[in-house]
Design a protein around this motif. Structure first.
Motif, PDB file in Angstrom:
ATOM      1  N   TYR A 222       0.836  -1.203   0.000  1.00 49.65           N
ATOM      2  CA  TYR A 222       0.000   0.000   0.000  1.00 49.65           C
ATOM      3  C   TYR A 222       0.869   1.251   0.000  1.00 49.65           C
ATOM      4  N   TRP A 223       1.955   1.209   0.802  1.00 46.70           N
ATOM      5  CA  TRP A 223       2.819   2.376   0.960  1.00 46.70           C
ATOM      6  C   TRP A 223       3.649   2.642  -0.287  1.00 46.70           C
ATOM      7  N   GLN A 224       4.164   1.577  -0.892  1.00 43.86           N
ATOM      8  CA  GLN A 224       5.029   1.734  -2.069  1.00 43.86           C
ATOM      9  C   GLN A 224       4.193   1.747  -3.345  1.00 43.86           C
ATOM     10  N   ASN A 225       3.394   2.783  -3.496  1.00 44.39           N
ATOM     11  CA  ASN A 225       2.518   2.847  -4.669  1.00 44.39           C
ATOM     12  C   ASN A 225       3.109   3.653  -5.813  1.00 44.39           C
ATOM     13  N   GLY A 226       4.317   4.208  -5.625  1.00 44.64           N
ATOM     14  CA  GLY A 226       5.009   4.899  -6.712  1.00 44.64           C
ATOM     15  C   GLY A 226       4.746   6.385  -6.809  1.00 44.64           C
ATOM     16  N   ARG A 227       3.823   6.921  -6.000  1.00 43.04           N
ATOM     17  CA  ARG A 227       3.518   8.352  -6.035  1.00 43.04           C
ATOM     18  C   ARG A 227       3.603   8.876  -4.607  1.00 43.04           C
ATOM     19  N   TYR A 228       4.470   9.886  -4.403  1.00 45.59           N
ATOM     20  CA  TYR A 228       4.755  10.332  -3.046  1.00 45.59           C
ATOM     21  C   TYR A 228       4.660  11.847  -2.928  1.00 45.59           C
ATOM     22  N   ALA A 229       3.978  12.262  -1.868  1.00 46.12           N
ATOM     23  CA  ALA A 229       3.929  13.685  -1.521  1.00 46.12           C
ATOM     24  C   ALA A 229       5.071  13.955  -0.552  1.00 46.12           C
ATOM     25  N   VAL A 230       5.910  14.917  -0.887  1.00 47.64           N
ATOM     26  CA  VAL A 230       7.050  15.259  -0.043  1.00 47.64           C
ATOM     27  C   VAL A 230       6.839  16.656   0.521  1.00 47.64           C
ATOM     28  N   MET A 231       7.157  16.820   1.786  1.00 53.88           N
ATOM     29  CA  MET A 231       6.923  18.095   2.442  1.00 53.88           C
ATOM     30  C   MET A 231       7.911  19.144   1.930  1.00 53.88           C
ATOM     31  N   ILE A 232       7.396  20.321   1.575  1.00 57.71           N
ATOM     32  CA  ILE A 232       8.248  21.428   1.143  1.00 57.71           C
ATOM     33  C   ILE A 232       8.167  22.596   2.136  1.00 57.71           C
TER      34      ILE A 232
END
Length: 469
Positions: A222-232
Motif C-alpha cells: 500500500y505504501w510503495q505505490n510509486g507516487r509520493y507527496a514530499v513536504m516542502i
C-alpha cells in the motif's frame, strides 16, 4: 591637616584613573566586557538572508536539469529509501554495533549533570543490549514519531568536555534525527524491550521502541505505490480525517499519495494500533505544504525550499529535531528526488563528481568553484562540514549551510569561537573579520578540500586537474 586631605584626594583620583585604564586595557586585550561585539558575523549582517534575492536577472522558472534526468534521480531515491524493506537480514554486523560500546567504554565522557561518568555506565548499557543474541529480531518497520537515532541504547548524552567547543550541543551519541514515517529494518531488541536497533536507508543505530512499529506485507504494498507527496514546508501538523493530531511533518518527509485535487493531497500516514502494529490512516495535506516528488528543479523552487530552511537552529546530529550541515543538505534535496548520504564526507565523495581542491590556494579554490560549480547543484566540502553552493554575488561565491560557529584568532594568536547556531547564507569566508593576521586554520576557505557536482547530465566545461600552488 588640609594639605594631607589634598594629598589623599589626589591619591584617590590617581587610583581611579589607574583603575579606569586598567579595566579598559583588560577589556581590549581580553576581548571581553560590556563593549565586546555581539555574536553576529559580518556575512550574515551584510548579506540578504533570502534565497529569492539572488535570483535577480535569472530565469526563475528555468529548470537546471531536464525532466528525464530528474525522473531517473527520483527513481534512484525511491530504490534507496525503501531498500530496508527489501532485505532479509541486517547489513550491520555485531562488530559494527560493539564498536560504539568499546569507543564510549574507553571514554564515557560527561553526562547532562556535567559529572564525569565511569566505565560502569557504558558496561550496563552493553549488558542491556544483549548483543550475544544479535540479531534477535528481523522485520520491517516504520517510524511513528520524529525521533533520534542513537549510537547507544540511551537518551542520556555523552559530552567530551564542558566547554563550548566540546559540550552542548555536541552529544556524541546523537547519530541523526529520523523523520516520522521513515521505513526501517528492525534487527534487534534490548533485554528490557525499551530500545530497538534499526537500519535506515542512510545509517543504523538505536531507537526508542515506542517510536517504531512493525509493518506487514499489505502495508508495504500500500505504501510503495510509486507516487509520493514530499513536504516542502517545515513542521506541518498532520491529522486524520477526524481532526485527530498525530505528528508534525518536517520538510523532506514523504507519504504515499492516494488521491488529489486542486488544493490537497490525500495521503497515507502510518500510526500504531492498540497492538503496536503499524496501520494506515488518511490525512489531507495542502499543496502549499507538499509537492509530488520530484519537485521540478527550477531556481524559484530551489529558492522556495531554501527559504523554508533559512535561519533554522543548528542541531548536531539532528539534536532536538534541528539540522546540522549534512541533514540540511539531505532534507533540502529530498523534495527534488536527490538522495544524499547522511555524513558530510560521504555526501562529498559518494553523491556526485568530486573535484579535489585541497592543494590550491584559497583564491584559486574560490576561482575553481565560481568557474565550475553549478548553483544549487554543487556541494562544497571541508573536513566535518558541507555547504550548498548558491552562485556568485559581487564576485564572491555564496553558500547556504547550517553552522555552529566560526573560529577566531586575536592579534596575540589566541584561539576562540564565535557562535552562529543556525542555517545562513554566507561567503566561503564567514567570520574572517575575527581572524587576525594569517593564522593557519582560521580562514575557512583555507580548509575547503573539494567540491561535488551532484547532477550527472548538467553541461559544464571540461574540468582540468587542479594544479598545486
Amino acid at each position: 591637616m588640609r594639605p594631607r586631605k589634598v594629598q589623599i584626594k589626589t591619591l584617590l583620583k590617581k587610583i581611579r584613573i589607574c583603575a579606569y585604564w586598567g579595566i579598559l586595557f583588560f577589556m581590549i586585550f581580553s576581548g571581553c566586557g560590556c563593549c565586546s561585539p555581539p555574536d553576529v558575523i559580518g556575512d550574515i549582517s551584510r548579506l540578504q538572508q533570502d534565497h529569492t534575492f539572488y535570483l535577480s536577472g535569472i530565469s526563475a522558472e528555468q529548470p537546471i536539469v531536464d525532466d528525464a534526468t530528474q525522473k531517473k534521480l527520483s527513481e534512484d531515491y525511491t530504490r534507496r529509501y525503501f531498500s530496508v524493506w527489501h532485505q532479509d537480514r541486517p547489513r550491520c554486523t555485531r562488530e559494527d554495533i560493539l564498536w560504539d560500546f568499546d569507543k564510549y567504554g574507553e571514554n564515557p565522557g560527561y553526562g547532562e549533570n556535567q559529572r564525569k561518568r565511569d566505565r560502569g555506565w557504558t558496561e550496563a548499557l552493553k549488558q542491556s543490549a544483549v548483543l550475544d543474541r544479535y540479531p534477535n529480531r528481523g522485520e520491517r518497520g516504520i517510524v511513528l514519531e520524529n525521533t533520534n537515532l542513537r549510537a547507544l541504547p540511551t537518551s542520556s548524552p555523552h559530552f567530551d568536555g564542558l566547554d563550548s567547543g566540546s559540550g552542548y550541543p555536541f552529544d556524541r551519541l546523537q547519530v541523526s534525527a529520523v523523520a516520522v514515517n521513515t521505513p526501517v529494518y528492525i534487527s534487534h531488541v534490548s533485554q528490557d524491550g525499551a530500545w530497538v536497533h534499526v537500519e535506515t536507508s542512510f545509517y543504523f543505530g538505536w531507537l526508542p521502541a515506542r517510536d517504531v512499529a512493525p509493518v506487514d506485507e499489505s502495508f508495504v504494498r500500500y505504501w510503495q505505490n510509486g507516487r509520493y507527496a514530499v513536504m516542502i514546508r517545515d513542521s506541518i501538523p498532520i491529522s486524520d480525517g477526524n481532526g485527530r493530531f498525530y505528528f508534525k511533518a518536517p520538510l523532506g518527509a514523504q507519504f504515499p499519495i492516494l488521491r488529489e485535487d486542486r488544493e490537497y493531497f490525500y495521503v497515507g500516514i502510518g500510526v500504531a494500533d492498540e497492538n503496536r502494529q503499524a496501520v494506515l490512516k488518511i490525512s489531507r495535506i495542502s499543496r502549499d505544504a507538499a509537492a509530488q516528488r520530484p519537485l521540478k528543479m527550477t531556481r524559484a523552487n530551489l529558492a522556495r525550499v531554501g527559504n523554508e530552511l533559512i535561519n533554522k537552529p543548528y542541531g548536531w546530529g539532528g539534536l532536538n529535531q534541528n539540522r546540522d550541515c549534512s541533514l540540511l543538505t539531505m532534507d533540502f534535496f529530498a523534495p527534488f528526488g536527490i538522495w544524499l548520504p547522511r555524513n558530510s564526507g560521504q555526501q562529498a565523495h559518494e553523491a556526485g563528481r568530486f573535484i579535489d581542491l585541497g592543494n590550491l590556494s584559497p583564491d584559486k579554490k574560490e576561482a575553481m568553484i565560481l568557474q565550475y560549480g553549478v548553483p544549487y547543484a554543487t556541494l562544497i566540502w571541508r573536513k566535518g562540514h558541507i555547504m550548498l553552493y548558491m552562485g556568485s554575488h559581487d564576485g564572491k561565491a555564496l553558500v547556504f549551510h547550517s553552522m555552529w560557529g566560526v573560529s577566531t584568532r586575536d592579534f596575540m594568536g589566541r584561539k576562540g569561537r564565535r557562535i552562529v547556531g543556525h542555517s545562513a547564507i554566507t561567503t566561503l569566508r564567514p567570520g574572517i573579520e575575527f581572524c587576525s593576521g594569517e593564522a593557519s586554520g582560521c580562514d575557512p576557505l583555507q580548509s575547503v578540500l573539494g567540491m561535488t557536482v551532484l547532477l550527472p547530465d548538467v553541461t559544464t566545461p571540461s574540468i582540468p586537474a587542479p594544479k598545486p600552488n
